[in-house]
Design a protein around this motif. Structure first.
Motif: not given
Length: 274
Positions: A202-221
């Motif tokens: 469950v944790g892996c699924t949540l982290v993977f989904a969050g990493a695929v859809t995250a915007f702020t962190t990839p945009q800034l870094l």
């Protein structure tokens, strides 16, 4: 009596299901299949173009790579922390769990700007490498910087998911395995981890989904040089105003998350039957 109970349960479920259907599922489906100034045929054509464009394929590959690496690092770092919290006396477990999830109370932008301070040209890491004679640090606006930011962002979710499974285990099972001659490592591999696998998945699924859809962190870094699908989606919507292309990007992101979720469910079901 049974029919009355079922009717009551159904009546209680209807409001939540209606909100889920008309407030989430319908808008998402409409955006993916029927975007403004587009139709399903246009979305399908844009999706095919996205999957064959030599410029965009590396963006998809980078998104998957970043999400997988982030998930693995969070699992490697988060599982031992969750194990420790689940095994300490109750008077300490609550305090340690609060410390573990405290970053979730901070704004994502604030946490990401902290990495800008650390990884920037005049930041702590650059000053340290220059002091060691290695020259200035060049981690900012790289894939590594994105992974670091996402690990910090989603590690608490992994810890919580793993802890939910580990806290339900009876510690005497591990003690019994060791009493029967199993080494600590073997007891962990054959007793502790298999029983905690559902929470870890469950944790892996949540982290993977969050990493695929995250915007702020990839945009800034990551900046414009290290694009992933979420920043590409932002560009399609707010820069080029190409809604069919944006729907194609969102469709690929959705499929990635659904595939990983299905794999996680299958692994969890397989583990529970063994």
């Amino acid at each position: 009596m049974e029919l009355s109970r079922r009717g009551t349960l159904f009546a209680l479920l209807v409001p939540g299901l209606a909100v889920l259907l008309f407030g989430f599922l319908y808008p998402v489906a409409a955006t993916l299949a029927f975007p403004p100034d587009g139709d399903p045929a246009t979305v399908a054509r844009e999706t095919g173009s996205l999957l064959t464009d030599p410029y965009l394929l590396p963006v998809i590959a980078r998104t998957i790579r970043v999400a997988v690496v982030t998930t693995l690092i969070c699992l490697v770092l988060g599982f031992p922390v969750a194990y420790l919290i689940s095994r300490v006396p109750p008077r300490w477990s609550g305090k340690l769990l609060a410390l573990a999830i405290f970053p979730l109370m901070l704004n994502t932008v604030v946490r990401t700007y902290g990495w800008l301070v650390v990884l920037g040209g005049n930041g702590l890491l650059s000053s340290l490498t220059e002091g060691l004679g290695l020259g200035p640090s060049r981690l900012l606006y790289t894939e590594t910087a994105i992974v670091l930011g996402l690990v910090q962002l989603f590690l608490p979710l992994m810890i919580l998911s793993c802890y939910s499974s580990l806290s339900q285990q009876d510690p005497r099972l591990e003690e019994a395995a060791r009493g029967l001659g199993a080494s600590p490592g073997r007891a962990f591999r054959q007793v502790v981890f298999p029983l905690a696998l559902p929470g870890a998945l469950v944790g892996c699924t949540l982290v993977f989904a969050g990493a695929v859809t995250a915007f702020t962190t990839p945009q800034l870094l990551g900046g414009a040089r290290e694009r992933i699908l979420s920043t590409l989606l932002y560009s399609r919507v707010n820069v080029s105003l190409d809604w069919p292309a944006a729907s194609a990007v969102a469709l690929v992101m959705t499929v990635l998350v659904l595939v990983v979720s299905a794999l996680s469910s299958r692994l969890s079901a397989k583990g529970s039957t063994q």
